[in-house]
Scaffold this motif. Sequence first.
Motif, mmCIF file in Angstrom:
data_model
loop_
_atom_site.group_PDB
_atom_site.id
_atom_site.type_symbol
_atom_site.label_atom_id
_atom_site.label_comp_id
_atom_site.label_asym_id
_atom_site.label_seq_id
_atom_site.Cartn_x
_atom_site.Cartn_y
_atom_site.Cartn_z
ATOM 1 N N UNK A 1 -36.788 61.541 10.271
ATOM 2 C CA UNK A 1 -36.501 62.710 11.106
ATOM 3 C C UNK A 1 -37.416 62.741 12.330
ATOM 4 N N UNK A 2 -36.826 62.782 13.506
ATOM 5 C CA UNK A 2 -37.600 62.863 14.750
ATOM 6 C C UNK A 2 -37.508 64.280 15.290
ATOM 7 N N UNK A 3 -38.638 64.797 15.777
ATOM 8 C CA UNK A 3 -38.628 66.156 16.307
ATOM 9 C C UNK A 3 -39.637 66.289 17.435
ATOM 10 N N UNK A 4 -39.464 67.368 18.198
ATOM 11 C CA UNK A 4 -40.395 67.650 19.290
ATOM 12 C C UNK A 4 -40.164 66.767 20.498
ATOM 13 N N UNK A 5 -41.213 66.638 21.306
ATOM 14 C CA UNK A 5 -41.147 65.819 22.517
ATOM 15 C C UNK A 5 -41.674 64.422 22.213
ATOM 16 N N UNK A 6 -41.056 63.426 22.794
ATOM 17 C CA UNK A 6 -41.492 62.045 22.596
ATOM 18 C C UNK A 6 -41.898 61.459 23.940
ATOM 19 N N UNK B 1 -35.888 66.723 23.951
ATOM 20 C CA UNK B 1 -35.250 66.128 25.128
ATOM 21 C C UNK B 1 -35.029 64.646 24.887
ATOM 22 N N UNK B 2 -33.807 64.212 25.021
ATOM 23 C CA UNK B 2 -33.499 62.795 24.877
ATOM 24 C C UNK B 2 -33.295 62.215 26.271
ATOM 25 N N UNK B 3 -34.315 61.500 26.746
ATOM 26 C CA UNK B 3 -34.251 60.929 28.085
ATOM 27 C C UNK B 3 -34.165 59.408 27.995
ATOM 28 N N UNK B 4 -34.322 58.758 29.135
ATOM 29 C CA UNK B 4 -34.187 57.296 29.182
ATOM 30 C C UNK B 4 -35.239 56.611 28.313
ATOM 31 N N UNK C 1 -36.731 57.767 25.487
ATOM 32 C CA UNK C 1 -36.355 57.906 24.080
ATOM 33 C C UNK C 1 -35.180 56.978 23.750
ATOM 34 N N UNK C 2 -34.182 56.973 24.622
ATOM 35 C CA UNK C 2 -33.012 56.138 24.404
ATOM 36 C C UNK C 2 -33.394 54.671 24.293
ATOM 37 N N UNK C 3 -34.227 54.215 25.212
ATOM 38 C CA UNK C 3 -34.645 52.819 25.221
ATOM 39 C C UNK C 3 -35.351 52.448 23.923
ATOM 40 N N UNK C 4 -36.277 53.298 23.465
ATOM 41 C CA UNK C 4 -37.049 52.973 22.264
ATOM 42 C C UNK C 4 -36.214 53.087 20.993
ATOM 43 N N UNK C 5 -35.246 54.003 20.965
ATOM 44 C CA UNK C 5 -34.362 54.081 19.806
ATOM 45 C C UNK C 5 -33.625 52.762 19.598
ATOM 46 N N UNK C 6 -33.176 52.191 20.684
ATOM 47 C CA UNK C 6 -32.420 50.951 20.557
ATOM 48 C C UNK C 6 -33.330 49.748 20.366
ATOM 49 N N UNK C 7 -34.564 49.835 20.835
ATOM 50 C CA UNK C 7 -35.526 48.782 20.514
ATOM 51 C C UNK C 7 -35.808 48.767 19.013
ATOM 52 N N UNK C 8 -36.003 49.969 18.441
ATOM 53 C CA UNK C 8 -36.239 50.077 16.996
ATOM 54 C C UNK C 8 -35.043 49.541 16.231
ATOM 55 N N UNK C 9 -33.851 49.906 16.682
ATOM 56 C CA UNK C 9 -32.630 49.407 16.037
ATOM 57 C C UNK C 9 -32.588 47.885 16.034
ATOM 58 N N UNK C 10 -32.932 47.266 17.154
ATOM 59 C CA UNK C 10 -32.886 45.799 17.250
ATOM 60 C C UNK C 10 -33.915 45.140 16.341
#
Length: 255
Positions: free
Chosen positions: A151-156, A189-192, A194-203
């Motif tokens: 679970x992710x929450x708050x600001x990243x 807030x989901x910004x660029x 957060x998006x970039x790191x989510x997909x890095x983690x996925x990879x």
Amino acid sequence: MMNENIEDINYKEVIEYSLEPLIVHSQLKIIYINKAAEVFFRASREEVIGQSPLVIFKDTSKPAITKRISGAYNKPAEIIEETVYRMDGTSVDVELYCHPIKIGNIKAIQTYVRDLTEKKQLEKIQGEINNKINELTATIVPLLGGIAVLPLSGAIDQDRATKLLQLVPENVKKHKVSKLIIDCSGIHKIDALVTDYLFRINNVLNLLGVQTIITGLRPQLAINVVELGINLEGIITFSSVMDALRFSGVEYTIK
């Protein structure tokens, strides 16, 4: 209301009673320190006056400080941070600011010394708190059959995102997770970034043989994905953790 001439102000009294340590020096010789400087340097003004202002600095800093002093006779020098020594040999981190003054026809420099000890201690405490928060951020919740939820929450921010990329794969291996549900519904807030790191983690997890499911996505995430040119192919997404669990063959009954 009194209308006093500003020229009548006794500036020596102003600096003498200042709460910040002040040093006046000329031609590499200290000619005055105020009461606060006596307390800070742990020495009487009689012990300090007449000494070189360079005596408080590390040998490695003295060439740069000498150059800085020579330039400060004509214009204020920039604020810098330095480690200086008190007269009892103890060191302390300080902020220094100096500017030119005239005492009669003599050119001199007035230096302000600001103790950074409390600031540094607060920064250290805040850093330790942030590290602990980052570690908790990457804590996964194991469920059944190798399934876990992150679970992710708050600001990243950058630090937190980097910590996630570092710790999530470690925690996945530690708990022998084969399928990880990353829930983004609590992120402010989901910004660029957060998006970039989510997909890095996925990879990274894919390379480890772990299937990633992302839940709680918002429309802004899809926009960011397109802007970053990230390929969504092969990434499973659901609107909620419950939907992801049902997809994974896990049914929870809410009582």
